[in-house]
Design an enzyme around this catalytic site. Structure first.
Site, PDB file in Angstrom:
ATOM      1  N   ASP A 249       0.886  -1.161   0.000  1.00  0.00           N
ATOM      2  CA  ASP A 249       0.000   0.000   0.000  1.00  0.00           C
ATOM      3  C   ASP A 249       0.925   1.211   0.000  1.00  0.00           C
ATOM      4  O   ASP A 249       1.518   1.551   1.016  1.00  0.00           O
ATOM      5  CB  ASP A 249      -0.881  -0.047   1.258  1.00  0.00           C
TER       6      ASP A 249
ATOM      7  N   LYS B 123       3.219  11.029  -4.061  1.00  0.00           N
ATOM      8  CA  LYS B 123       2.036  10.439  -4.695  1.00  0.00           C
ATOM      9  C   LYS B 123       1.109  11.517  -5.278  1.00  0.00           C
ATOM     10  O   LYS B 123       0.364  11.265  -6.207  1.00  0.00           O
ATOM     11  CB  LYS B 123       1.296   9.621  -3.648  1.00  0.00           C
TER      12      LYS B 123
ATOM     13  N   GLU C 208      -7.211   0.887  -4.246  1.00  0.00           N
ATOM     14  CA  GLU C 208      -7.174   0.749  -2.791  1.00  0.00           C
ATOM     15  C   GLU C 208      -8.489   0.199  -2.212  1.00  0.00           C
ATOM     16  O   GLU C 208      -8.443  -0.736  -1.402  1.00  0.00           O
ATOM     17  CB  GLU C 208      -6.788   2.080  -2.154  1.00  0.00           C
TER      18      GLU C 208
ATOM     19  N   ASP D 198     -12.203   5.523   3.620  1.00  0.00           N
ATOM     20  CA  ASP D 198     -10.738   5.555   3.774  1.00  0.00           C
ATOM     21  C   ASP D 198     -10.287   6.997   3.995  1.00  0.00           C
ATOM     22  O   ASP D 198     -10.190   7.791   3.060  1.00  0.00           O
ATOM     23  CB  ASP D 198     -10.088   4.955   2.515  1.00  0.00           C
TER      24      ASP D 198
HETATM   25  P1  ADP Z   1      -2.196   7.332   3.681  1.00  0.00           P
HETATM   26  O1  ADP Z   1      -3.117   8.453   3.394  1.00  0.00           O
HETATM   27  O2  ADP Z   1      -0.795   7.642   3.333  1.00  0.00           O
HETATM   28  O3  ADP Z   1      -2.674   6.026   3.160  1.00  0.00           O
HETATM   29  P2  ADP Z   1      -2.776   6.386   6.401  1.00  0.00           P
HETATM   30  O4  ADP Z   1      -4.057   5.759   6.051  1.00  0.00           O
HETATM   31  O5  ADP Z   1      -1.740   5.536   7.013  1.00  0.00           O
HETATM   32  O6  ADP Z   1      -2.093   7.216   5.269  1.00  0.00           O
HETATM   33  O7  ADP Z   1      -3.131   7.580   7.408  1.00  0.00           O
HETATM   34  C1  ADP Z   1      -2.167   8.417   7.897  1.00  0.00           C
HETATM   35  C2  ADP Z   1      -2.826   9.517   8.683  1.00  0.00           C
HETATM   36  O8  ADP Z   1      -3.524   8.955   9.778  1.00  0.00           O
HETATM   37  C3  ADP Z   1      -1.833  10.505   9.258  1.00  0.00           C
HETATM   38  O9  ADP Z   1      -2.285  11.816   9.020  1.00  0.00           O
HETATM   39  C4  ADP Z   1      -1.852  10.195  10.737  1.00  0.00           C
HETATM   40  O10 ADP Z   1      -1.591  11.354  11.508  1.00  0.00           O
HETATM   41  C5  ADP Z   1      -3.265   9.717  10.935  1.00  0.00           C
HETATM   42  N1  ADP Z   1      -3.428   8.847  12.102  1.00  0.00           N
HETATM   43  C6  ADP Z   1      -2.775   7.700  12.383  1.00  0.00           C
HETATM   44  N2  ADP Z   1      -3.188   7.187  13.544  1.00  0.00           N
HETATM   45  C7  ADP Z   1      -4.128   8.043  14.027  1.00  0.00           C
HETATM   46  C8  ADP Z   1      -4.928   8.076  15.210  1.00  0.00           C
HETATM   47  N3  ADP Z   1      -4.817   7.142  16.128  1.00  0.00           N
HETATM   48  N4  ADP Z   1      -5.781   9.118  15.360  1.00  0.00           N
HETATM   49  C9  ADP Z   1      -5.880  10.081  14.431  1.00  0.00           C
HETATM   50  N5  ADP Z   1      -5.162  10.109  13.313  1.00  0.00           N
HETATM   51  C10 ADP Z   1      -4.290   9.100  13.099  1.00  0.00           C
HETATM   52 MG    MG Z   2      -4.047   4.918   2.318  1.00  0.00          MG
END
Ligand code: ADP
Ligand code: MG
Length: 609
Positions: A9, A70, A175, A201
């Site tokens: 991912d 990205k 995704e 998502d």
């Molecule tokens: P991407 O968009 O790259 O796929 P993710 O789905 O891993 O990323 O999400 C990352 C985001 O999630 C970041 O902005 C991070 O700060 C936020 N995040 C991760 N854990 C938590 C949490 N427990 N509470 C709130 N926000 C979170």
């Molecule tokens: Mg993602």
């Protein structure tokens, strides 16, 4: 042993990798023990860092720390989203001769330019390394996920990033489809009763809402909605603004003038935001944030929710839009699945639950891992691994945008409407508008605007030599064909004449050429070699330092040694420290030589003990 196929991912802010092993999917932890890895690449005077290490040092090295690649991939420099994103990035972006955005950094004292594909390839390569260390085998075959709305050129560019990283990209999948596979496997996808599942998502930079129908192992994405500029980073920014105002009120100083201070504040805000998902109040503690002033403060969850009220409302609006697109009522949704780190935020969950009239949200699959999990299932399937459940899985994706041709009056005549499942094949008939028209220009567009030229031109070709006939008699059959990877072929035929022509839509605009890709593959290898060399140098330096200090301590503490021997050691140690100061960035060989030199001094002394 043959290498394993993995699922990656490749996220805007965080990436995650998984593999099929021991009859199940395992999420692969990185060298820091984390299950997700920041999609960050940093360049310093001495080294290149990827992942956690790059993220940790970001505030100290803002302009050479690259993230959000990205958002750039498969886009042109003049693209309005690129122009807008640029304003918020601390790193420098320029336009090359082909209107491709290039990231400019300083690496080892030299200016370097990288394309988004190259930066993404560095992240992919890191995920490959993490997997190889975990599995103890080489890894080559991968499935990489992309947002459902990615167009052909963004998909191709992602594939190129994989190639530059030395990977064989078996498939690019959406995704939400990957998340649906994870959900399906978890909930028993083979159930013959159809289920409508909404995937919400909410990630670091984007919100992607997808409505998926799952039946008898078939996963079909029915509709997608979302916002490409709504994610955790925006919530962080909201908090940063809030605290900048607080700082201004308390100390009458504006920290926005110092990028470094803002960067440090942002890092703390992200941490605080995560905390607020599990506790109702948290602290921000930053020493010497600005002009020597310490900034210690607190924030409550209610305040955080209020700051981001508008953004949270937008999230629900996108859910509504997705349902509208799918022409579905809330009540026909069987499950709402949370995906993405930001979906952990209690207020977001509360609003979603309210929207679905109190329905329990599905939290049984980890939001940060669902996408990688599904990608790994597909990787296992494609490489002939996995159990029956994996092998029986069938997938359907949809076209993110309508596809059609331009007709008289600049009309967009849609041949494949958006959200059509692929692979697909559709044929339309057209009549040349003039008497005795012998040639027709077929122009293929993607987009939702009714004027063709307001949409995105994908390609064009001329069908020449049509037998002259009065208007309304000659017929042109246009066929659109999209394969499993989403690659489209368009053909046109003058009915009854055998005259036929076709093109594969490759979206060459802004694409890397074969030669460019080959050069980048070589560069990637070179950088990797440099990283390894740097690691070797650092390890040799550490070993040398450890040795010198331990010898010093041992000899200092030895009771039976003569003063003269002790002095000899102290002198040698002192001059070693001076040497080290001047040779911090020496090579492994130099450190090893120095070690031998010290040994010839220390060994005879130790022998007397
Ligand atoms: P991407 O968009 O790259 O796929 P993710 O789905 O891993 O990323 O999400 C990352 C985001 O999630 C970041 O902005 C991070 O700060 C936020 N995040 C991760 N854990 C938590 C949490 N427990 N509470 C709130 N926000 C979170
Ligand atoms: Mg993602």
């Amino acid at each position: 042993m043959a290498g394993k196929a993995i699922g990656i991912d490749l996220g805007t802010t965080y990436s995650c990798v998984a593999v099929w092993r021991h009859d199940r999917i395992e999420i692969i932890v990185n060298d820091q023990g984390n299950r997700t890895t920041p999609s960050y690449v940093a360049f310093t005077d001495t080294e290149r860092l990827v992942g956690d290490a790059a993220n940790y040092q970001a505030a100290r090295n803002l302009i050479n720390t690259v993230f959000d690649a990205k958002r750039l991939i498969g886009r042109e420099f003049s693209d309005s989203t690129v122009q807008n994103d640029m304003k918020y990035w601390p790193f420098k972006l320029i336009c090359d001769a082909t209107n491709k955005p290039m990231i400019v950094v300083n690496y080892k004292g030299e200016e370097k330019q990288f394309s988004a594909e190259e930066i993404s390839s560095m992240v992919l390569s890191k995920m490959k390394d993490i997997s190889e260390a975990f599995l103890g085998t080489t890894v080559k075959d991968v499935v990489v996920t992309v947002p459902a709305y990615f167009n052909d050129s963004q998909r191709q560019a992602t594939k190129d990033a994989g190639i530059i990283a030395g990977l064989n990209v078996m498939r690019i999948i959406n995704e939400p489809t990957a998340a649906a596979i994870a959900y399906g496997l978890d909930k028993g996808s083979t159930s013959s009763v159809a289920k409508n599942v909404l995937f919400f998502d909410f990630g670091g930079g984007t919100l992607d809402v997808s409505l998926v129908r799952i039946k008898g192992g078939i996963v079909e994405v029915k509709a997608i909605a979302g916002d490409t500029h709504l994610g955790g980073q925006d919530l962080d920014n909201g908090m940063v603004n809030h605290f900048m105002n607080e700082f201004k009120q308390k100390y009458k100083k504006d920290i926005s003038r110092s990028p470094r201070a803002v960067g440090r504040l942002r890092t703390q805000c992200e941490r605080a935001k995560r905390n607020l998902s599990s506790i109702v109040e948290t602290t921000i503690e930053i020493e010497a944030l600005f002009e020597g002033i310490d900034f210690f403060t607190t924030i409550r969850r209610a305040k955080f929710d209020e700051i981001n009220k508008g953004l949270f409302r937008k999230c629900v609006e996108q859910v509504e839009k997705c349902l509208q697109d799918a022409k579905m009522e809330k009540s026909s949704i069987h499950d709402v699945v949370l995906v993405g780190g930001s979906s952990r935020i209690p207020k977001v969950q509360e609003l979603l639950q309210d929207f679905f009239n109190g329905k329990e949200l599905c939290k049984s699959i980890s939001p940060d891992e669902a996408v990688a999990y599904g990608a790994a299932v597909l990787a296992a399937k494609l490489s002939g691994n996995g159990n029956d459940k994996v092998q029986n899985l069938v997938l359907w994706d949809v076209t993110p945008l309508s596809l059609g041709v331009r007709t008289t009056g600049d009309i967009m005549s849609i041949i494949i409407p958006r959200n059509t499942t692929i692979p697909t094949r559709r044929i339309e008939e057209y009549f040349p508008v003039e008497d005795n028209q012998t040639n027709v220009l077929i122009r293929v567009y993607e987009g939702e605007r009714s004027r063709a030229t307001d949409n995105n031109l994908l390609g064009q070709f001329n069908l020449k030599g049509i037998p002259a006939a009065p208007r309304g008699v000659a017929k042109i059959k246009v066929c659109f064909d999209i394969d499993v990877n989403g690659i489209m072929t368009v053909s046109a035929e003058a009915t009854g004449t055998g005259l036929k022509k076709n093109i594969t839509i490759t979206n060459d605009n802004g694409r890397l050429s074969r030669v460019e890709i080959e050069n980048m593959i070589m560069d990637a290898k070179k950088y990797k070699q440099e990283d390894e060399e740097h690691k070797k140098n650092v390890e040799a330096k550490n070993a040398l330092e450890d040795y010198a200090y331990s010898m010093r301590d041992t000899i200092r503490c030895a009771v039976r040694l003569r003063r003269a021997d002790k002095n000899k050691m102290e002198d040698a140690f002192e001059s070693f420290i001076q040497w080290l100061e001047l040779n911090k960035h020496a090579k492994a060989d130099d450190f090893e030589d120095k070690m031998m030199e010290l040994k010839t001094i220390f060994d005879p002394i130790i022998a007397k003990m």
